[in-house]
Design a protein around this motif. Structure first.
Motif, PDB file in Angstrom:
ATOM      1  N   LEU A 826       0.817  -1.256   0.010  1.00  0.00           N
ATOM      2  CA  LEU A 826       0.048  -0.085   0.016  1.00  0.00           C
ATOM      3  C   LEU A 826       0.910   1.301  -0.016  1.00  0.00           C
ATOM      4  N   TRP A 827       1.663   1.278   0.975  1.00  0.00           N
ATOM      5  CA  TRP A 827       2.614   2.690   1.027  1.00  0.00           C
ATOM      6  C   TRP A 827       3.426   2.628  -0.001  1.00  0.00           C
ATOM      7  N   PRO A 828       4.297   1.742  -0.438  1.00  0.00           N
ATOM      8  CA  PRO A 828       5.310   1.704  -1.485  1.00  0.00           C
ATOM      9  C   PRO A 828       4.720   2.164  -2.789  1.00  0.00           C
ATOM     10  N   ALA A 829       3.446   1.456  -3.003  1.00  0.00           N
ATOM     11  CA  ALA A 829       2.702   1.626  -4.364  1.00  0.00           C
ATOM     12  C   ALA A 829       2.522   3.134  -4.262  1.00  0.00           C
ATOM     13  N   ARG A 830       1.755   3.740  -3.305  1.00  0.00           N
ATOM     14  CA  ARG A 830       1.365   5.011  -3.232  1.00  0.00           C
ATOM     15  C   ARG A 830       2.656   5.938  -3.458  1.00  0.00           C
ATOM     16  N   ARG A 831       3.692   5.652  -2.724  1.00  0.00           N
ATOM     17  CA  ARG A 831       5.054   6.465  -2.967  1.00  0.00           C
ATOM     18  C   ARG A 831       5.401   6.424  -4.529  1.00  0.00           C
ATOM     19  N   ALA A 832       5.263   5.171  -4.992  1.00  0.00           N
ATOM     20  CA  ALA A 832       5.804   5.211  -6.571  1.00  0.00           C
ATOM     21  C   ALA A 832       4.935   5.977  -7.408  1.00  0.00           C
ATOM     22  N   ALA A 833       3.591   6.122  -7.164  1.00  0.00           N
ATOM     23  CA  ALA A 833       2.719   6.582  -8.197  1.00  0.00           C
ATOM     24  C   ALA A 833       2.762   8.266  -8.037  1.00  0.00           C
ATOM     25  N   LYS A 834       3.597   8.598  -6.764  1.00  0.00           N
ATOM     26  CA  LYS A 834       3.367  10.208  -6.601  1.00  0.00           C
ATOM     27  C   LYS A 834       4.718  10.733  -6.978  1.00  0.00           C
ATOM     28  N   LEU A 835       5.784   9.882  -7.735  1.00  0.00           N
ATOM     29  CA  LEU A 835       6.979  10.390  -7.988  1.00  0.00           C
ATOM     30  C   LEU A 835       6.832  11.619  -9.123  1.00  0.00           C
ATOM     31  N   ASN A 836       7.569  12.332  -8.841  1.00  0.00           N
ATOM     32  CA  ASN A 836       7.584  13.527 -10.081  1.00  0.00           C
ATOM     33  C   ASN A 836       8.345  12.848 -11.298  1.00  0.00           C
ATOM     34  N   MET A 837       7.714  12.552 -12.326  1.00  0.00           N
ATOM     35  CA  MET A 837       8.431  12.235 -13.464  1.00  0.00           C
ATOM     36  C   MET A 837       9.703  12.820 -13.940  1.00  0.00           C
ATOM     37  N   LEU A 838       9.632  13.988 -13.995  1.00  0.00           N
ATOM     38  CA  LEU A 838      10.893  14.846 -14.381  1.00  0.00           C
ATOM     39  C   LEU A 838      12.000  14.679 -13.484  1.00  0.00           C
ATOM     40  N   ALA A 839      11.653  14.829 -12.020  1.00  0.00           N
ATOM     41  CA  ALA A 839      12.741  14.748 -11.272  1.00  0.00           C
ATOM     42  C   ALA A 839      13.275  13.467 -11.123  1.00  0.00           C
ATOM     43  N   ALA A 840      12.210  12.291 -11.192  1.00  0.00           N
ATOM     44  CA  ALA A 840      12.831  10.993 -11.208  1.00  0.00           C
ATOM     45  C   ALA A 840      13.831  10.607 -12.372  1.00  0.00           C
ATOM     46  N   ILE A 841      13.483  11.186 -13.622  1.00  0.00           N
ATOM     47  CA  ILE A 841      14.283  10.964 -14.689  1.00  0.00           C
ATOM     48  C   ILE A 841      15.671  11.509 -14.323  1.00  0.00           C
TER      49      ILE A 841
END
Length: 844
Positions: A826-841
């Motif tokens: 639950l928590w890891p999935a929510r955290r992954a979905a909230k990642l900012n795509m540009l910052a993550a790239i």
């Protein structure tokens, strides 16, 4: 390097949180167990010692040394000896005590205490007319045959007051006694939840011993007389063979040792489960530090490049582990003290009673808790620290640490195969041994370790089996499967934590269900009787009960089971008396040789184990010394297969009764005209006076009683093993959270090329589900195997044992593994979905 290690701990607080929680839970369980058992033990010992405040020397019957003589019962002490003890120089007062089982009915007719130490004794007034052991809170001491006094807690619980008429039973028949007094006591059994009824001495002697006899004589010393001096004086007046004396201090010390020993069993059991939780936590700790080291590859390589030695790098990782372990140990110790206090309060709330006393937190509890938390964490982090030290400086030029070499994988798989093979062989060999417990435990440990080592190898083919199901979830399912097998070692470490817990739960469930079925079958196969009548506690029945049952309308056959000590040659042997005319109608014995025949006169049947030991065959004659010392000769007419319900040397009561000093029955078997019906059972219960001390059980009641016992045991085990499952959940959360952090750039790219937030969440959840089910399948498989193997050992002593696979519960366990995966994601999935795509790239 020390400052670097501390900075790393502070820099990864969130990532180390799950590790701290895992260790903290294990330490809390350990410290809570130690606090609870120490508190309970000291309070019980203190309460027990209070009971010896008025005892300086105790005179007790001496067990006879029957070296070939009559196998009589332990003798009683008489009034003459009590008078002699009271006249001994240095004796201030003397008290004669008698005690035995006494069942007390509540106002609805049920048994108070449900068989927990429900005792009766005598009120022995001194020169002042009072018994110092039992101060009266209200009312007066009992004086007649139909009067009694009751302890205050039982009276308050049942709502009895002075003047009430109370139904009670000592050996079967119901007695109605007038409650004349309510007293307080420091008796440890009463403080622990038992009840105590007091009668006048003459009545108590008739109920529990013989007229004029005592089971113990307690002497209080006069001022200025020591216990040892009083004992020496008393020893001079004791009969040579009939009695022995012990000081009050010795009795208190022996009682304290017995209490400590009983607490040790509980403590050991709870600590075993705490150890399991910590063992599961080891996987999380090792996994966490492995991932932290992998994420800091460049950092560690740069440290090596600027001069740090391998030892310094390893030491820095171990310092991090030490800090984490210390924090977890301290918080776990504090939580454990709360758990210890909570366990005492919880047990009190469920009706269990314990003596009052302070919460005990000993220095050893503090030291053990701190050592356990720190040592477990440091040892689990040692292997990742050693790997960190092997990172070459040139790795600082790369962004990703080198994967495991083919050689290391071959070595790991070879070692795992050797461990698993040796363990499986040990378990299989143990199943064919008479006493293979030690070999089986050793084999099981080796097999478990071997499977853990081989888990990375097993992960790929087993997870591949889920591919058809995962395809239904599209790209998210495909990515989840690839992520689950991308790092087999990490997947293995995560799944192994859950595997250990489910192995134990499944194995114990299989064993308990199979043993229950075997005992149930034994009860059904061995008995033709419709009912078995016995006392609610393991105490004998009055022979009046068997006589009353035999005379009831509708009873077609009945027989008591009556034990009497005897001697065959120089060896002690218990004889079992039955109604020879009806015994064959009430039992279904499996005869190996001979038959039941006409069981009367000198004819007897014996179980196969006794016959083998003595070398008896049908027709064998053997000499016997009965309880009264008279000799006779018995003839074997048949050898039957003994079981837990019926075994030993069985003969007709008409032959046995003339030699018994006091006739009592352990149980009575009954067959009725209409079989086991509610009406027949009700008529039996009513005929016996709706006695709270007597149980009337049919075969279904016997089966339900067995099921209740095993279900209670299993529920306790499930509750304790839940700790290991909780720790496993934390491991899955930890792995997924750190995996999401590692794959930030990858997740950003997936978002950039069109995978929406819902798809990211689904990918992480499916990955978690697959890993959890992988661990669940391994655990259930191992549990079934261990359950089968343990059953093969048990079947040697339980011929009716039958392997039962509880498919419904196995399905629940698999569903539990799936639930673990869903909740952990639950928590890891929510955290992954909230990642900012540009910052993550942009992330490295």
């Amino acid at each position: 390097m020390f400052r670097t290690a501390l900075r790393n701990v502070l820099a990864h607080k969130a990532r180390l949180l799950m590790t701290v929680l895992a260790v903290m839970l294990g330490v809390a369980f350990v410290s809570g167990t130690l606090v609870f058992t120490s508190t309970l033990s000291e309070a019980t010992q203190a309460s027990s010692q209070k009971g010896y405040d008025n005892v300086d020397v105790a005179i007790q019957p001496k067990s006879p040394d029957n070296g070939g003589g009559a196998p009589g019962a332990v003798p009683h002490l008489d009034q003459k000896l009590l008078d002699k003890a009271g006249r001994v120089p240095g004796a201030a007062s003397v008290t004669g005590t008698v005690s035995g089982f006494t069942a007390i009915a509540d106002k609805k007719g049920g048994l108070i205490g449900d068989g927990f130490p429900t005792r009766g004794g005598n009120y022995f007034p001194g020169a002042d007319g009072k018994d110092a052991r039992y101060p009266m809170r209200s009312g007066a001491a009992p004086k007649g045959a139909h009067e009694f006094a009751l302890d205050a807690h039982t009276a308050d619980t049942a709502g009895y007051k002075v003047g009430d008429t109370v139904r009670l039973s000592v050996d079967g028949p119901v007695r109605e006694q007038k409650l004349t007094g309510v007293f307080t006591t420091d008796d440890g059994a009463v403080a622990a939840g038992g009840s105590l009824a007091l009668f006048d001495t003459r009545t108590a002697q008739q109920l529990f011993a013989t007229p004029g006899a005592f089971s113990e004589i307690d002497v209080k010393a006069a001022p200025g007389t020591s216990q040892s001096a009083l004992k020496a004086a008393i020893d001079k007046v004791l009969p040579k063979d009939g009695a022995e004396s012990t000081t009050g201090k010795q009795l208190a010390d022996e009682q304290a040792k017995m209490i400590a020993a009983s607490m040790d069993g509980m403590k050991t059991g709870l600590l075993v489960f705490a150890g399991i939780a910590l063992f599961v936590g080891v996987f999380i700790i090792a996994n966490t530090f492995t991932m932290l080291v992998a994420q800091r590859t460049k950092e560690l390589a740069l440290l090596r490049a600027v001069g740090a030695s391998r030892r310094q790098v390893t030491r820095s990782v171990l310092i991090e582990a030490f800090v984490v372990g210390a924090v977890a140990a301290v918080t776990g110790l504090v939580a454990g003290i709360g758990i210890g206090a909570g366990m005492r309060a919880l047990m009190s709330a469920t009706g269990a009673r314990f003596p009052d006393g302070p919460l005990v937190v000993s220095p050893s509890t503090v030291l053990i808790s701190l050592l356990v938390g720190i040592v477990v964490t440091v040892l689990a982090a040692w292997l990742p620290g050693r790997r960190a030290a092997k990172i070459p400086p040139v790795a600082a030029m790369n962004s990703v640490h080198a994967t495991a070499t083919a050689k290391s994988l071959v070595v790991r798989n070879t070692i795992g195969a050797l461990f698993a093979g040796a363990g499986a062989a040990g378990v299989l060999v143990a199943t064919g041994m008479d006493d293979g417990k030690a070999v089986m435990v050793g084999g099981a440990v080796l097999l478990l370790i071997g499977v853990f080592i081989l888990t990375p190898l097993l992960s790929r083919p087993l997870i591949a089996l889920a591919a058809p199901v995962l395809r239904a979830f599209g790209i998210s399912g495909a990515l989840a499967r690839q992520n689950a097998v991308r790092n087999p070692r990490r997947t293995a470490a995560t799944a192994s934590a859950l595997m250990v817990g489910l192995t134990l739960i499944t194995g114990m469930t299989v064993i308990a269900g199979s043993v229950q079925k075997g005992i149930d079958k034994m009860a059904t196969d061995a008995l033709k009787a419709d009912y078995v009548v016995s006392m609610a506690s393991p105490t004998p029945l009055s022979p009046d009960v068997a006589k009353k049952i035999a005379g009831l309308d509708g009873v077609t056959a009945s027989s008591p089971l009556r034990n009497s000590p005897s001697r065959i040659g120089t060896d002690p042997q218990s004889l079992t008396g039955v109604n020879g005319a009806d015994f064959g109608k009430l039992t279904r014995l499996d005869f190996v040789k001979g038959s039941l025949g006409d069981l009367r006169g000198d004819r007897t049947v014996v179980d196969d184990a006794t016959a083998k030991e003595k070398g008896w065959q049908p027709g064998s004659r053997f000499p016997v010394t009965f309880e009264d010392g008279k000799k006779g000769t018995l003839t074997v007419s048949g050898v039957y297969r003994g079981n837990e319900m019926i075994n030993g040397v069985i003969l007709d009561t008409a032959t046995l009764a003339p030699h018994q000093k006091q006739i009592t029955d352990m149980k009575v078997m009954v067959k009725t005209k209409d079989g086991a019906t509610d009406a027949a059972k009700d008529s039996l219960v009513k005929a016996l006076g709706k006695n709270p001390a007597i149980t009337v059980a049919d075969k279904q009641d016997v089966s339900d009683g067995i099921a209740k016992m095993f279900n209670l045991m299993l529920n306790m085990l499930y509750g304790l093993l839940a700790m290991a499952v909780i720790v496993a959940v934390l491991g899955v959360i930890n792995t997924l959270a750190m995996s999401v952090f590692e794959r930030s750039q990858e997740i950003g790219m997936l978002r950039a090329i069109g995978l929406d937030r819902r798809g990211i969440k689904r990918m992480v959840r499916l990955e978690s589900l697959v890993i959890s089910l992988f661990g669940g399948v391994l655990g259930i498989g191992l549990g079934v195997f261990f359950g089968w193997a343990a059953g093969e050992l048990i079947s040697g002593s339980l011929p009716t044992y039958e392997l039962i696979l509880p498919w419904a519960r196995i399905g629940v366990f698999l569903a539990l593994a799936a639930l673990v995966g869903v909740l952990a994601a639950l928590w890891p999935a929510r955290r992954a979905a909230k990642l900012n795509m540009l910052a993550a790239i942009k992330a490295e």
